[in-house]
Design a protein around this motif. Structure first.
Motif, PDB file in Angstrom:
ATOM      1  N   ALA A  41       0.847  -1.184   0.000  1.00 28.96           N
ATOM      2  CA  ALA A  41       0.000   0.000   0.000  1.00 28.96           C
ATOM      3  C   ALA A  41       0.891   1.247   0.000  1.00 28.96           C
ATOM      4  O   ALA A  41       2.094   1.162   0.283  1.00 28.96           O
ATOM      5  CB  ALA A  41      -0.912  -0.007   1.227  1.00 28.96           C
ATOM      6  N   PRO A  42       0.334   2.426  -0.293  1.00 31.54           N
ATOM      7  CA  PRO A  42       1.141   3.653  -0.333  1.00 31.54           C
ATOM      8  C   PRO A  42       1.866   3.961   0.976  1.00 31.54           C
ATOM      9  O   PRO A  42       2.921   4.621   0.960  1.00 31.54           O
ATOM     10  CB  PRO A  42       0.099   4.737  -0.657  1.00 31.54           C
ATOM     11  CG  PRO A  42      -0.960   4.015  -1.430  1.00 31.54           C
ATOM     12  CD  PRO A  42      -1.046   2.664  -0.784  1.00 31.54           C
ATOM     13  N   ALA A  48      -1.308  -7.440   0.229  1.00 28.71           N
ATOM     14  CA  ALA A  48      -1.793  -8.661  -0.412  1.00 28.71           C
ATOM     15  C   ALA A  48      -0.655  -9.402  -1.094  1.00 28.71           C
ATOM     16  O   ALA A  48       0.449  -8.870  -1.289  1.00 28.71           O
ATOM     17  CB  ALA A  48      -2.886  -8.337  -1.434  1.00 28.71           C
ATOM     18  N   ILE A  49      -0.956 -10.637  -1.465  1.00 30.67           N
ATOM     19  CA  ILE A  49      -0.063 -11.457  -2.279  1.00 30.67           C
ATOM     20  C   ILE A  49      -0.816 -11.802  -3.564  1.00 30.67           C
ATOM     21  O   ILE A  49      -1.936 -12.310  -3.504  1.00 30.67           O
ATOM     22  CB  ILE A  49       0.323 -12.760  -1.555  1.00 30.67           C
ATOM     23  CG1 ILE A  49       0.918 -12.468  -0.179  1.00 30.67           C
ATOM     24  CG2 ILE A  49       1.307 -13.573  -2.405  1.00 30.67           C
ATOM     25  CD1 ILE A  49       1.018 -13.700   0.709  1.00 30.67           C
ATOM     26  N   HIS A 134      -5.860  -8.305   8.304  1.00 34.28           N
ATOM     27  CA  HIS A 134      -5.594  -7.132   9.141  1.00 34.28           C
ATOM     28  C   HIS A 134      -4.136  -6.706   8.933  1.00 34.28           C
ATOM     29  O   HIS A 134      -3.267  -7.014   9.773  1.00 34.28           O
ATOM     30  CB  HIS A 134      -5.845  -7.454  10.618  1.00 34.28           C
ATOM     31  CG  HIS A 134      -7.224  -7.960  10.909  1.00 34.28           C
ATOM     32  ND1 HIS A 134      -8.349  -7.169  10.790  1.00 34.28           N
ATOM     33  CD2 HIS A 134      -7.654  -9.188  11.312  1.00 34.28           C
ATOM     34  CE1 HIS A 134      -9.419  -7.874  11.110  1.00 34.28           C
ATOM     35  NE2 HIS A 134      -9.036  -9.102  11.423  1.00 34.28           N
ATOM     36  N   PRO A 135      -3.844  -6.005   7.853  1.00 35.98           N
ATOM     37  CA  PRO A 135      -2.453  -5.621   7.580  1.00 35.98           C
ATOM     38  C   PRO A 135      -1.880  -4.795   8.724  1.00 35.98           C
ATOM     39  O   PRO A 135      -2.463  -3.781   9.107  1.00 35.98           O
ATOM     40  CB  PRO A 135      -2.570  -4.775   6.304  1.00 35.98           C
ATOM     41  CG  PRO A 135      -3.859  -5.184   5.683  1.00 35.98           C
ATOM     42  CD  PRO A 135      -4.773  -5.520   6.819  1.00 35.98           C
ATOM     43  N   PRO A 136      -0.778  -5.230   9.302  1.00 40.78           N
ATOM     44  CA  PRO A 136      -0.166  -4.462  10.388  1.00 40.78           C
ATOM     45  C   PRO A 136       0.548  -3.241   9.847  1.00 40.78           C
ATOM     46  O   PRO A 136       0.751  -3.119   8.632  1.00 40.78           O
ATOM     47  CB  PRO A 136       0.830  -5.460  10.997  1.00 40.78           C
ATOM     48  CG  PRO A 136       1.174  -6.359   9.868  1.00 40.78           C
ATOM     49  CD  PRO A 136      -0.044  -6.459   9.008  1.00 40.78           C
ATOM     50  N   PRO A 137       0.919  -2.310  10.721  1.00 39.22           N
ATOM     51  CA  PRO A 137       1.645  -1.115  10.275  1.00 39.22           C
ATOM     52  C   PRO A 137       2.941  -1.498   9.568  1.00 39.22           C
ATOM     53  O   PRO A 137       3.394  -2.638   9.634  1.00 39.22           O
ATOM     54  CB  PRO A 137       1.928  -0.367  11.584  1.00 39.22           C
ATOM     55  CG  PRO A 137       0.882  -0.866  12.533  1.00 39.22           C
ATOM     56  CD  PRO A 137       0.653  -2.300  12.170  1.00 39.22           C
ATOM     57  N   ALA A 169       6.765  -1.293  -3.417  1.00 39.66           N
ATOM     58  CA  ALA A 169       7.452  -1.411  -2.130  1.00 39.66           C
ATOM     59  C   ALA A 169       8.268  -0.141  -1.837  1.00 39.66           C
ATOM     60  O   ALA A 169       8.680   0.567  -2.761  1.00 39.66           O
ATOM     61  CB  ALA A 169       8.367  -2.621  -2.122  1.00 39.66           C
ATOM     62  N   PRO A 170       8.503   0.165  -0.562  1.00 43.79           N
ATOM     63  CA  PRO A 170       9.372   1.296  -0.219  1.00 43.79           C
ATOM     64  C   PRO A 170      10.769   1.105  -0.806  1.00 43.79           C
ATOM     65  O   PRO A 170      11.213  -0.027  -1.035  1.00 43.79           O
ATOM     66  CB  PRO A 170       9.407   1.267   1.313  1.00 43.79           C
ATOM     67  CG  PRO A 170       8.154   0.539   1.702  1.00 43.79           C
ATOM     68  CD  PRO A 170       7.926  -0.479   0.635  1.00 43.79           C
ATOM     69  N   ALA A 171      11.456   2.187  -1.043  1.00 40.33           N
ATOM     70  CA  ALA A 171      12.810   2.119  -1.602  1.00 40.33           C
ATOM     71  C   ALA A 171      13.720   1.326  -0.679  1.00 40.33           C
ATOM     72  O   ALA A 171      13.658   1.450   0.550  1.00 40.33           O
ATOM     73  CB  ALA A 171      13.354   3.530  -1.803  1.00 40.33           C
TER      74      ALA A 171
END
Length: 216
Positions: A41-42, A48-49, A134-137, A169-171
């Motif tokens: 997510a942003p 998700a997979i 429930h995606p965690p932080p 994904a984050p850099a």
């Protein structure tokens, strides 16, 4: 739960014939070459997979018999829709053959989306998106395991650059894939001699592939 549950939604005669059509007529009964996309997510959370499972040619040929409704020699996603539903309805019973962990903690899955089958070059491929319930932080590590511990269905994450990839994904995130060692020849021979309906004890063997996404 066993890999057999993935297939028992099909008529018993169909299941047996599909197994007999498989390589070596032995355990395991279905071979799957898998790929996975880890969707972010942003905010950097894994959401998700996206699974891509390609079945072996023998199983693909048998399980799609009679599905070419218009007789044009091609199988469209619409013609494969009922079969896709059968597969997706049975997958929760085997927890989608997938374990997902964030910072080492196992995650629950939500309701799959975007499911469909494609038949190309004699191979049937199931594609679907498996969201985390429930995606965690944002976390530093996300791991997945793909496989059937009973070895009724033999999963293999392909040995290719795009076997497991990230999306948005984050850099700085990197992916590492750890494949199980090849079964020794004597073990493979023993499995080949198993009764086709048997589920042997695989507790002493590693048959699942693990992938870890590590982020800074």
């Amino acid at each position: 739960m066993t890999g057999r549950a993935f297939l028992t939604a099909l008529p018993a005669a169909t299941l047996l014939a599909a197994c007999l059509a498989g390589p070596a007529q032995a355990h395991p009964h279905v071979w799957v070459k898998a790929k996975a996309e880890i969707l972010f997510a942003p905010d950097g959370t894994v959401k998700a997979i996206r699974q891509h499972w390609s079945f072996d040619e023998a199983y693909s040929a048998y399980i799609t018999q009679g599905l070419d409704k218009n007789g044009d020699g091609k199988l469209t996603p619409d013609e494969l829709a009922d079969l896709a539903k059968v597969n997706m309805d049975s997958l929760p019973e085997v927890e989608f053959f997938t374990i997902a962990k964030v910072n080492g903690r196992k995650q629950e899955f939500g309701t799959p989306t975007d499911a469909g089958l494609v038949f190309e070059n004699k191979i049937l491929t199931l594609n679907y998106t498996l969201p985390l319930k429930h995606p965690p932080p944002k976390s530093r590590s996300f791991g997945i395991e793909v496989g059937d511990p009973t070895y009724f269905v033999a999963f293999e994450i392909v040995d290719e650059p795009d076997a497991v990839v990230t999306r948005d994904a984050p850099a700085g995130c990197i992916v590492r894939v750890n494949r199980p060692p090849k079964l020794a020849d004597d073990v493979a021979q023993k499995l080949a001699q198993e009764d086709i309906t048997a589920t042997p004890d695989m507790s002493g063997y590693e048959v699942t592939t693990r992938a870890l996404v590590a982020c800074p």
